[in-house]
Design an enzyme around this catalytic site. Structure first.
Site, PDB file in Angstrom:
ATOM      1  CB  CYS A  91      -2.126  -2.868   5.291  1.00  0.00           C
ATOM      2  SG  CYS A  91      -3.767  -2.090   5.250  1.00  0.00           S
ATOM      3  CG  ASP A 121      -1.964  -1.111   1.169  1.00  0.00           C
ATOM      4  OD1 ASP A 121      -1.917  -1.940   0.243  1.00  0.00           O
ATOM      5  OD2 ASP A 121      -2.801  -1.175   2.089  1.00  0.00           O
ATOM      6  CG  HIS A 150     -11.239   1.170  -0.478  1.00  0.00           C
ATOM      7  ND1 HIS A 150     -11.338  -0.152  -0.115  1.00  0.00           N
ATOM      8  CD2 HIS A 150     -10.374   1.738   0.408  1.00  0.00           C
ATOM      9  CE1 HIS A 150     -10.569  -0.380   0.927  1.00  0.00           C
ATOM     10  NE2 HIS A 150      -9.958   0.749   1.263  1.00  0.00           N
ATOM     11  CG  HIS A 198     -14.784  -0.075   1.146  1.00  0.00           C
ATOM     12  ND1 HIS A 198     -14.205  -0.165   2.391  1.00  0.00           N
ATOM     13  CD2 HIS A 198     -14.719  -1.322   0.607  1.00  0.00           C
ATOM     14  CE1 HIS A 198     -13.800  -1.411   2.585  1.00  0.00           C
ATOM     15  NE2 HIS A 198     -14.094  -2.129   1.532  1.00  0.00           N
ATOM     16  CG  HIS A 223      -8.656   5.249   2.593  1.00  0.00           C
ATOM     17  ND1 HIS A 223      -9.669   5.065   3.526  1.00  0.00           N
ATOM     18  CD2 HIS A 223      -8.081   4.026   2.410  1.00  0.00           C
ATOM     19  CE1 HIS A 223      -9.706   3.793   3.896  1.00  0.00           C
ATOM     20  NE2 HIS A 223      -8.757   3.136   3.229  1.00  0.00           N
ATOM     21  CG  ASP A 258      -6.595  -0.072   1.043  1.00  0.00           C
ATOM     22  OD1 ASP A 258      -6.436  -1.301   1.163  1.00  0.00           O
ATOM     23  OD2 ASP A 258      -6.893   0.670   1.996  1.00  0.00           O
ATOM     24  CE  LYS A 274      -4.188  -4.047   1.217  1.00  0.00           C
ATOM     25  NZ  LYS A 274      -4.852  -3.113   2.121  1.00  0.00           N
TER      26      LYS A 274
END
Length: 227
Positions: free
Chosen positions: A173, A14, A56, A60, A100, A54, A125
Site C-alpha cells: 500500500c 494503514d 472492507h 470483500h 482483514h 483499509d 479504501k
C-alpha cells in the site's frame, strides 16, 4: 531541525491492528514499532496530515474466504474494471488474503500507539467489494475511475505540492500510494525508516526501491525531516 518544504503533506498508510503484531490477521513484522517515529513526523508543520485505512466489507473480493477452494497468500484473483463495458477493460491480479480490516472490527482500527489527534483527515479504501485498492487514492482503474477514496481532492484542496508517505506496508500500500501520487503530479517521497515491508528480504525490498527509482519516487530517511 531542517525547515519543512512549504505545502507538504504527510500520508500515513494503514497503521491498523490487522497489519500489526501480535494479533493482526495480516501482521507486518515490526509494524507497530514504527508508530513513535510516525508520531514525530506528525508533529512537523505539514500543510495537511492524512491517514488511510483499509475498510472492507466482510465479503470483500480480496478475501480468500470468498473464493471456495482458494487459500490466502498463495491463491490469486483477477479483477476487471467493473465500471467498463469494453472487452479490453483494465484488469488487476491480486493475491488473496485472510479476512482483514473488516468494518466494525478491532482489526480495522488504527493502532492506539499512533497519535490520531495529529491526523487531520482519514480516508477509507477497499469499501467496494468488487475491487482491490492498495493505493490510498483508490483502485488502479482509470478508464473510467471507480471507487476512489477522495484523497486526491483533499490534497488538491490543500494546495499540496509535495507528499511524504509512511506506514504499512512498504511493498504493497505504501508503494502503490507513492506511485499514484507521483503519477498525479505531486513530488513524492517515501520515508524509509517509517515503513516496513511484508516481504523484508533484501531482494524484495530492492525490487521496491527499483520501482520507486523508475517511477520518480525519492526515498529518504526521517533525519532529513526531523534533523
Amino acid at each position: 531541525m531542517p525547515p519543512l518544504p512549504p505545502n507538504s503533506a504527510l500520508l500515513v498508510i494503514d497503521m491498523q491492528e490487522d497489519f500489526c503484531e501480535p494479533h493482526g490477521t495480516l501482521a507486518v513484522k515490526n509494524g507497530r514499532q514504527i508508530a513513535p517515529l510516525i508520531n514525530s513526523l506528525l508533529s512537523l508543520p505539514f500543510k495537511t496530515t492524512i491517514a488511510s485505512r483499509d475498510h472492507h466489507p466482510s465479503n470483500h473480493c480480496s478475501f480468500a474466504s470468498q473464493h471456495p477452494g482458494e487459500k490466502p497468500f498463495t491463491s490469486s484473483h483477477t479483477i476487471r474494471n467493473p465500471a467498463s463495458t469494453s472487452p479490453d477493460s483494465e484488469s488487476q491480479t491480486t493475491t488473496l488474503w485472510p479476512d482483514h480490516c473488516v468494518q466494525g472490527t478491532k482489526g480495522c482500527e488504527l493502532i492506539p500507539e499512533l497519535d490520531a489527534t495529529k491526523i487531520q483527515h482519514i480516508v477509507n479504501k477497499g469499501e467496494d467489494i468488487r475491487v482491490e485498492s492498495y493505493s490510498a487514492f483508490g483502485p488502479p482503474f482509470r478508464k473510467p475511475e471507480v471507487s476512489m477514496s477522495g484523497l486526491k481532492a483533499l490534497l488538491t484542496d490543500a494546495k499540496v505540492e509535495r507528499v511524504y508517505v509512511c506506514g504499512l506496508a512498504l511493498d504493497y500500500c505504501v508503494k502503490a500510494t507513492a506511485l499514484d501520487a507521483i503519477r498525479a503530479g505531486w513530488q513524492t517521497y517515501v520515508v524509509r525508516d517509517a515503513t516496513e515491508a511484508v516481504d523484508q528480504s533484501e531482494e524484495a525490498v530492492g525490487a521496491v526501491m527499483k520501482d520507486f527509482e523508475g517511477g520518480g519516487v525519492k526515498v529518504i530517511g526521517s533525519k532529513e525531516l526531523l534533523g
